[in-house]
Design a protein around this motif. Structure first.
Motif, PDB file in Angstrom:
ATOM      1  N   TRP B 109      -1.519  -0.019   1.693  1.00 49.08           N
ATOM      2  CA  TRP B 109      -1.350   1.358   1.206  1.00 49.08           C
ATOM      3  C   TRP B 109      -2.297   1.621   0.033  1.00 49.08           C
ATOM      4  O   TRP B 109      -2.992   2.623  -0.009  1.00 49.08           O
ATOM      5  CB  TRP B 109       0.120   1.562   0.832  1.00 49.08           C
ATOM      6  CG  TRP B 109       0.420   2.810   0.033  1.00 49.08           C
ATOM      7  CD1 TRP B 109       1.009   2.859  -1.193  1.00 49.08           C
ATOM      8  CD2 TRP B 109       0.159   4.169   0.405  1.00 49.08           C
ATOM      9  NE1 TRP B 109       1.132   4.149  -1.607  1.00 49.08           N
ATOM     10  CE2 TRP B 109       0.617   4.979  -0.647  1.00 49.08           C
ATOM     11  CE3 TRP B 109      -0.436   4.761   1.539  1.00 49.08           C
ATOM     12  CZ2 TRP B 109       0.523   6.361  -0.618  1.00 49.08           C
ATOM     13  CZ3 TRP B 109      -0.530   6.143   1.557  1.00 49.08           C
ATOM     14  CH2 TRP B 109      -0.047   6.933   0.498  1.00 49.08           C
ATOM     15  N   PHE B 112      -5.793   1.760   1.279  1.00 46.76           N
ATOM     16  CA  PHE B 112      -6.077   3.033   1.939  1.00 46.76           C
ATOM     17  C   PHE B 112      -6.399   4.109   0.899  1.00 46.76           C
ATOM     18  O   PHE B 112      -7.360   4.847   1.037  1.00 46.76           O
ATOM     19  CB  PHE B 112      -4.874   3.461   2.794  1.00 46.76           C
ATOM     20  CG  PHE B 112      -4.986   4.882   3.275  1.00 46.76           C
ATOM     21  CD1 PHE B 112      -5.852   5.204   4.312  1.00 46.76           C
ATOM     22  CD2 PHE B 112      -4.262   5.892   2.669  1.00 46.76           C
ATOM     23  CE1 PHE B 112      -5.974   6.508   4.747  1.00 46.76           C
ATOM     24  CE2 PHE B 112      -4.392   7.200   3.096  1.00 46.76           C
ATOM     25  CZ  PHE B 112      -5.247   7.514   4.138  1.00 46.76           C
ATOM     26  N   PHE B 116      -9.915   5.914   0.692  1.00 46.57           N
ATOM     27  CA  PHE B 116      -9.880   7.356   0.926  1.00 46.57           C
ATOM     28  C   PHE B 116     -10.851   8.094  -0.017  1.00 46.57           C
ATOM     29  O   PHE B 116     -11.553   9.008   0.393  1.00 46.57           O
ATOM     30  CB  PHE B 116      -8.448   7.854   0.697  1.00 46.57           C
ATOM     31  CG  PHE B 116      -8.249   9.282   1.106  1.00 46.57           C
ATOM     32  CD1 PHE B 116      -8.079   9.613   2.444  1.00 46.57           C
ATOM     33  CD2 PHE B 116      -8.223  10.292   0.161  1.00 46.57           C
ATOM     34  CE1 PHE B 116      -7.896  10.929   2.825  1.00 46.57           C
ATOM     35  CE2 PHE B 116      -8.046  11.617   0.538  1.00 46.57           C
ATOM     36  CZ  PHE B 116      -7.876  11.927   1.877  1.00 46.57           C
ATOM     37  N   PHE B 120     -13.538  11.277   0.699  1.00 48.85           N
ATOM     38  CA  PHE B 120     -13.157  12.615   0.283  1.00 48.85           C
ATOM     39  C   PHE B 120     -13.127  12.719  -1.242  1.00 48.85           C
ATOM     40  O   PHE B 120     -12.436  11.946  -1.895  1.00 48.85           O
ATOM     41  CB  PHE B 120     -11.780  12.985   0.840  1.00 48.85           C
ATOM     42  CG  PHE B 120     -11.722  12.927   2.330  1.00 48.85           C
ATOM     43  CD1 PHE B 120     -12.164  13.997   3.093  1.00 48.85           C
ATOM     44  CD2 PHE B 120     -11.262  11.796   2.973  1.00 48.85           C
ATOM     45  CE1 PHE B 120     -12.133  13.940   4.471  1.00 48.85           C
ATOM     46  CE2 PHE B 120     -11.221  11.729   4.356  1.00 48.85           C
ATOM     47  CZ  PHE B 120     -11.661  12.800   5.108  1.00 48.85           C
ATOM     48  N   LEU B 124     -17.507  19.192  -7.344  1.00 50.83           N
ATOM     49  CA  LEU B 124     -17.918  19.326  -8.736  1.00 50.83           C
ATOM     50  C   LEU B 124     -16.964  20.176  -9.579  1.00 50.83           C
ATOM     51  O   LEU B 124     -16.534  19.761 -10.649  1.00 50.83           O
ATOM     52  CB  LEU B 124     -19.330  19.926  -8.773  1.00 50.83           C
ATOM     53  CG  LEU B 124     -19.941  20.069 -10.148  1.00 50.83           C
ATOM     54  CD1 LEU B 124     -19.985  18.733 -10.844  1.00 50.83           C
ATOM     55  CD2 LEU B 124     -21.331  20.664 -10.042  1.00 50.83           C
TER      56      LEU B 124
END
Lengths: 545, 294
Positions: B109, B112, B116, B120, B124
């Motif tokens: 977890w 991840f 991640f 993503f 800015l």
């Protein structure tokens, strides 16, 4: 299976967050918009602003200014003498946010994040695009109704110079910024063409006056070793391609149509695209003829300013026969500058002799703009109105009286000597924002300022070119956001095509053969639509009062 | 007794050496040109006459650099951000990497979540607003906290630990009454010099070169790192020859910038050039071990 679930949850969380974020920011925008109305509704008496005289506010006011900064400026704004003195008399304290580098990024973040300063201050603090994007959105407040009451001095400048008022009026009729203006007769002249008089004398040649003579002179420069080092290293003719001050825009005048870096001119109220005119073709063909004979610098399309200047200052002997520049000393250095004289406009085949004349001012639209978060727009305007008065304007631009400037008994101003180990620009930026201030130094004020060497020199050049000068420039006006966007798209195609074709023709010839196809391609790229936009804006501008 | 090298081998050696020498020259030459340009007359440099020996020897560039207090202030700021930032980076990366290489609860977890962020980001404006709301805007923390850990570095260190520190070692130590913290401190760290060296180099170079964070998050000049100061000085080169600056000084300004340009490059590169030789022997080892999937 398990990972899949997690991915799903992760994605949903991100989505939720981004929604939340966008909701937050739009909230802020509406708030910002609301502030303007609130201020507009406030009565003048409740503002704590003195309507006339100084100080501007009885109780100290603090404003946040966002500004650009000249690279030569070493002290922060707060510590500069002119700023401190001004604060003492106005009772308005400014918190400066000044940046040299990354200004554009910071500014965009401020608009996007809704964390605006009270005022954008200084030459080029906002672009025309900014004005037309954020003005109508309500993030900059319209000033035209406030100026007559709170900025009487600026009002009188605008009344005396209706052209300036037209230039700052947006298509929606509002004025979002107060411009930075600096006038001087010598500024009507742009690029100057210099020729090596020492070489001419040595070869017994006169200053060329027609295109043919020009060609012969260049040939002699190339072949007869005028710099006397027994090497064929002379560069008969050099310039910077597509450069406003070191280019060949005015040179095109010999063919009957003056060019400009924007490549657009106005003749008898009609907008023309220069690179599609027959005169442009002839000029290109002539330059091609010179290039073929090796009379033009072979690096003319590739060298940059540093290299262009370095060649001019070549050690041992000068290399340039003819070159284009703003001042000779910049290009060829103090050692060779005396060898060069301005070359008067050449006569074309039909006897035309033309040179570019510009409006005699340096002008940037956004010198001072008030944002919607400003709670004291009235005081802000009174503040800038004070700054536009002669003495303040001079001091903020050239440095404080007593430090860099001297006020003479006859009401004129002269410069104090620059201290050892400093150059003039560092000196004048030592106690004043200088380049990046917002002021108006109009002709009358400019006349009171002692001329420095540069100005005197430019005035000399002006005498040579003035009889032939013609102002065909497209007026410096604001376009609506849509027109700006459309123009950008059209120009990107059309201009890059032109800038690909002209050098190609100059280097390889065959302009006559390919000309018709070129015009057709320009038409396909939307040259007509571009001209329509320019023409309709020009007509609107002409009808402004 | 030595075995005489075979003729073919000698040819091979010869070609090898020539090729490597050539390669070395290609790499070294630009550096060399910068060095000689920094002590040459800028005009000759621009005219392309400086390519083998300095021409028109001058130390004016260095004089100007050493006199400019902005450069020194930037230098000390950069050193501060680099040392502080590197310390934070290394501590966090090592501890996180170690923890994630062991069988702790929710390891996947956490992994991840970390991975991640590699795909993503907020972008800015949200980042800017976040830093502002956290009160880090215009403080030195904005320079070291937002980049405190890199997901990629955690992955490398985690793999390194998983491969070089067997669980059995931990079990043995535990049996002798060793706590997790002592195990990490006394056993894991001494065994991990390559990865520590690599992390130090990675983050030190990263911090030294970074300017965008400073550009966005710093307002006060007294806080500017060296890179921003350099841009500020070099950008004078771009000043327009316009009417506003026409007062005699444009060409003078240009000359000064030219004279300083190459010296500044050398001065700015110095710390990294000094650091690198000491760390580079760990470099290959650390990265290679860390990069093999475990």
């Amino acid at each position: 299976m398990k990972t899949k679930q997690w991915t799903k949850i992760g994605l949903i969380t991100t989505l939720a967050f981004s929604l939340l974020l966008s909701a937050c920011s739009s909230d802020k925008n509406t708030n910002a918009g609301g502030a303007a109305d609130k201020n507009g509704a406030k009565g003048a008496d409740a503002l704590g602003v003195n309507m006339t005289g100084l100080p501007i506010a009885s109780d100290p006011i603090t404003l946040k200014f966002m500004t650009t900064k000249a690279a030569q400026q070493k002290k922060p704004h707060e510590e500069m003498k002119v700023v401190k003195d001004f604060e003492a008399t106005t009772n308005v304290h400014i918190e400066w946010d000044a940046a040299v580098e990354g200004y554009a990024e910071k500014k965009n973040l401020m608009f996007a994040g809704g964390e605006l300063p009270d005022v954008f201050f200084g030459a080029e603090s906002l672009t025309d695009d900014d004005l037309m994007k954020y003005g109508p959105q309500g993030m900059l407040i319209p000033l035209e109704d406030l100026i007559p009451t709170y900025a009487p001095h600026i009002q009188s400048i605008l009344e005396a110079n209706p052209e300036i008022k037209k230039m700052i009026t947006a298509p929606d009729g509002h004025i979002y910024s107060i411009p930075q203006i600096q006038e001087g007769p010598e500024q009507a002249l742009g690029d100057v063409m210099f020729i090596n008089k020492a070489w001419l004398d040595k070869l017994g040649l006169p200053v060329p006056s027609t295109l043919d003579e020009f060609e012969h002179t260049l040939k002699a420069f190339k072949e007869k070793d005028p710099n006397g080092n027994n090497k064929a290293d002379e560069i008969p003719f050099s310039f910077l391609y597509e450069n406003a001050l070191n280019g060949i825009s005015s040179f095109h005048g010999a063919f009957g149509l003056l060019d400009s870096p924007a490549h657009i001119s106005v003749k008898d109220d009609k907008v023309i695209f220069n690179p599609a005119q027959a005169e442009f073709k002839e000029a290109t063909a002539f330059l091609g003829k010179l290039f073929k004979q090796g009379l033009i610098d072979k690096e003319v399309f590739t060298h940059d300013r540093n290299v262009y200047f370095a060649k001019g200052k070549n050690e041992g002997v000068p290399l340039y026969g003819v070159f284009s520049g703003f001042r000779a000393v910049n290009v060829v250095g103090p050692g060779y500058m005396d060898q060069y004289v301005p070359l008067p406009p050449l006569k074309g085949a039909s006897g035309t002799q033309l040179w570019n004349g510009f409006n005699p001012h340096y002008f940037t639209r956004a010198g001072f703009a008030i944002t919607s978060v400003n709670e004291h727009p009235e005081a802000s305007l009174r503040w800038i109105d004070e700054l536009y008065k002669e003495k303040n304007a001079l001091q903020w631009t050239y440095g404080p009286i007593g430090t860099t400037l001297k006020e003479n008994p006859d009401g004129k101003y002269s410069f104090l000597p620059t201290p050892e180990g400093m150059n003039f620009d560092e000196f004048r930026h030592s106690e004043a924002p200088g380049n990046t201030t917002a002021t108006a130094i109009l002709m009358a004020t400019a006349d009171k300022l002692e001329s420095n060497e540069a100005k005197l020199e430019r005035m000399e050049y002006l005498k040579v070119y003035e009889p032939f000068m013609q102002n065909t420039t497209y007026p410096n006006m604001l376009f609506s956001a849509e027109d700006t966007e459309r123009m950008a798209i059209l120009k990107a195609d059309v201009m890059s095509y032109v800038l690909q074709m002209q050098p190609n023709w100059i280097m390889n010839g065959s302009v006559d053969k390919e000309w018709d196809g070129y015009i057709k391609k320009l038409d396909d790229m939307g040259m007509k639509e571009m001209l329509d936009i320019l023409q309709s804006n020009y007509d609107r501008y002409q009808s402004l009062k | 007794m030595t075995i005489k090298a075979h003729a073919k081998d000698r040819w091979f050696d010869f070609l090898n050496y020539s090729f490597l020498t050539l390669l070395m020259l290609i790499v070294l030459y630009p550096l060399y040109v910068i060095v000689i340009s920094s002590v040459s007359d800028p005009n000759s440099v621009n005219a392309g006459q400086v390519w083998l020996l300095p021409k028109g020897f001058t130390l004016e560039g260095y004089e100007r650099i050493f006199q400019d207090e902005r450069i020194w202030r930037g230098y000390s700021n950069s050193l501060l951000y680099t040392s502080l930032g590197t310390a934070i980076n290394v501590v966090l990366t090592l501890t996180a990497g170690y923890a994630l290489s062991r069988n702790i609860v929710g390891r996947n977890w956490f992994m991840f979540l970390i991975v991640f962020t590699m795909f993503f980001g907020g972008g800015l404006i949200p980042s800017y607003l976040l830093i502002k709301e956290l009160g880090m805007y215009n403080t030195i923390w904005s320079q070291v906290i937002p980049t405190a850990v890199g997901a990629w570095n955690i992955i490398i260190t985690r793999t390194f630990f998983a491969q070089t520190i067997p669980n059995e070692l931990h079990e043995a130590a535990e049996m002798d009454g060793c706590s997790d913290a002592v195990f990490f401190w006394k056993i894991v760290l001494p065994l991990s010099t390559p990865i520590i060296a690599v992390m130090v180099l990675f983050s030190a170079v990263g911090h030294w070169n970074s300017y965008f964070q400073a550009l966005i998050y710093l307002r006060e000049e007294a806080l500017y790192p060296l890179q921003i100061v350099l841009r500020e000085i070099l950008i004078v080169n771009e000043t327009q020859e316009n009417a506003l600056t026409a007062a005699q000084s444009d060409s003078e300004m240009l000359r000064i910038v030219d004279v300083m340009k190459y010296g500044i490059i050398i001065v700015a590169c110095l710390p990294v050039l000094v650091l690198y030789p000491f760390l580079q022997r760990y470099f290959v080892k650390g990265v290679m071990i860390g990069s093999i999937k475990g």
